[in-house]
Design a protein around this motif. Sequence first.
Motif, PDB file in Angstrom:
ATOM      1  N   VAL A   1      -5.482  59.153 -70.865  1.00  0.00           N
ATOM      2  CA  VAL A   1      -6.334  59.978 -71.707  1.00  0.00           C
ATOM      3  C   VAL A   1      -6.259  59.433 -73.118  1.00  0.00           C
ATOM      4  O   VAL A   1      -5.180  59.303 -73.679  1.00  0.00           O
ATOM      5  N   ARG A   2      -7.374  59.075 -73.707  1.00  0.00           N
ATOM      6  CA  ARG A   2      -7.368  58.526 -75.051  1.00  0.00           C
ATOM      7  C   ARG A   2      -6.921  59.607 -76.030  1.00  0.00           C
ATOM      8  O   ARG A   2      -7.476  60.704 -76.062  1.00  0.00           O
ATOM      9  N   LEU A   3      -5.930  59.277 -76.854  1.00  0.00           N
ATOM     10  CA  LEU A   3      -5.376  60.229 -77.803  1.00  0.00           C
ATOM     11  C   LEU A   3      -5.951  59.935 -79.184  1.00  0.00           C
ATOM     12  O   LEU A   3      -5.661  58.914 -79.789  1.00  0.00           O
ATOM     13  N   LEU A   4      -6.782  60.803 -79.670  1.00  0.00           N
ATOM     14  CA  LEU A   4      -7.473  60.581 -80.929  1.00  0.00           C
ATOM     15  C   LEU A   4      -6.699  61.205 -82.086  1.00  0.00           C
ATOM     16  O   LEU A   4      -5.956  62.158 -81.903  1.00  0.00           O
TER      17      LEU A   4
ATOM     18  N   ALA B   1       1.181  65.400 -88.436  1.00  0.00           N
ATOM     19  CA  ALA B   1       0.628  64.124 -88.890  1.00  0.00           C
ATOM     20  C   ALA B   1      -0.748  64.296 -89.523  1.00  0.00           C
ATOM     21  O   ALA B   1      -1.557  65.109 -89.077  1.00  0.00           O
ATOM     22  N   HIS B   2      -1.005  63.513 -90.566  1.00  0.00           N
ATOM     23  CA  HIS B   2      -2.371  63.428 -91.110  1.00  0.00           C
ATOM     24  C   HIS B   2      -3.293  62.782 -90.082  1.00  0.00           C
ATOM     25  O   HIS B   2      -4.462  63.163 -89.956  1.00  0.00           O
ATOM     26  N   ALA B   3      -2.770  61.773 -89.370  1.00  0.00           N
ATOM     27  CA  ALA B   3      -3.532  61.091 -88.321  1.00  0.00           C
ATOM     28  C   ALA B   3      -2.543  60.356 -87.429  1.00  0.00           C
ATOM     29  O   ALA B   3      -1.422  60.054 -87.842  1.00  0.00           O
ATOM     30  N   TRP B   4      -2.958  60.075 -86.214  1.00  0.00           N
ATOM     31  CA  TRP B   4      -2.131  59.314 -85.278  1.00  0.00           C
ATOM     32  C   TRP B   4      -3.033  58.743 -84.193  1.00  0.00           C
ATOM     33  O   TRP B   4      -4.136  59.251 -83.955  1.00  0.00           O
ATOM     34  N   ALA B   5      -2.581  57.682 -83.572  1.00  0.00           N
ATOM     35  CA  ALA B   5      -3.383  57.047 -82.522  1.00  0.00           C
ATOM     36  C   ALA B   5      -2.482  56.159 -81.678  1.00  0.00           C
ATOM     37  O   ALA B   5      -1.382  55.790 -82.096  1.00  0.00           O
TER      38      ALA B   5
END
Length: 221
Positions: A13-16, A87-91
């Motif tokens: 599953v792509r984690l956005l 997190a502000h962002a993660w991928a």
Amino acid sequence: MLLTRSPVAVAVVRLLPLSTDLPPASSTVEVGIDEVGRGCWFGPVFAGVVVLSEEAAVSLRAEGLTDSKALTPRRRSRLVPLITQAAHAWALGQASAEEIDRHGIRHATELAMLRSLQRLPQRPDLVLVDGVLPLRLWPHPQQTLVRGDSHSAAIAAASVLAKEARDALIRRLALRFPAYGLERHAGYGTAVHRQAVLQRGPTPLHRRTFLRKVLSPPQGG
């Protein structure tokens, strides 16, 4: 430069990223990247990247965040929602066993790292890379950190997310290849794994270049 997604994206599953914007350049944030599964015989190598504020880093350290290899599976699992919420962002990114065999493990690891960075909503000003080797495919500012997971909460968080995602994939693949004990060793070169490969041969998701010595016939005296 955009790269094609890894052929083993099946069952992943792509984690956005959870946010659409990184914080302003003036904010105190760290962007850390790490890989997991580099030494495995089976399956893809994964990379995670996490953007954390200083406040979030302190909070996650207080919750027990450290190098994923030093955490029990239960503690890693508990940290995942804390990391993704803070997190502000993660991928995440990955590179397949086929790519590892074709390009070599270092280049394939860099592909996984680059793919994770390309999924961030914006390009980071500086990336902290775990280890001593720079990310050659990333033509922007970066800094390597030996034992980075001990010095950077963002690197430690990236390691946790990548390991949890890779382990979940390997558990699913263990159902496809039940004779190899993948759910027990996550694809690493254990005695059980070696015996299964010798008895049944490698699967299409084994790294053939990692199995050369295992599959080579013994030399006569």
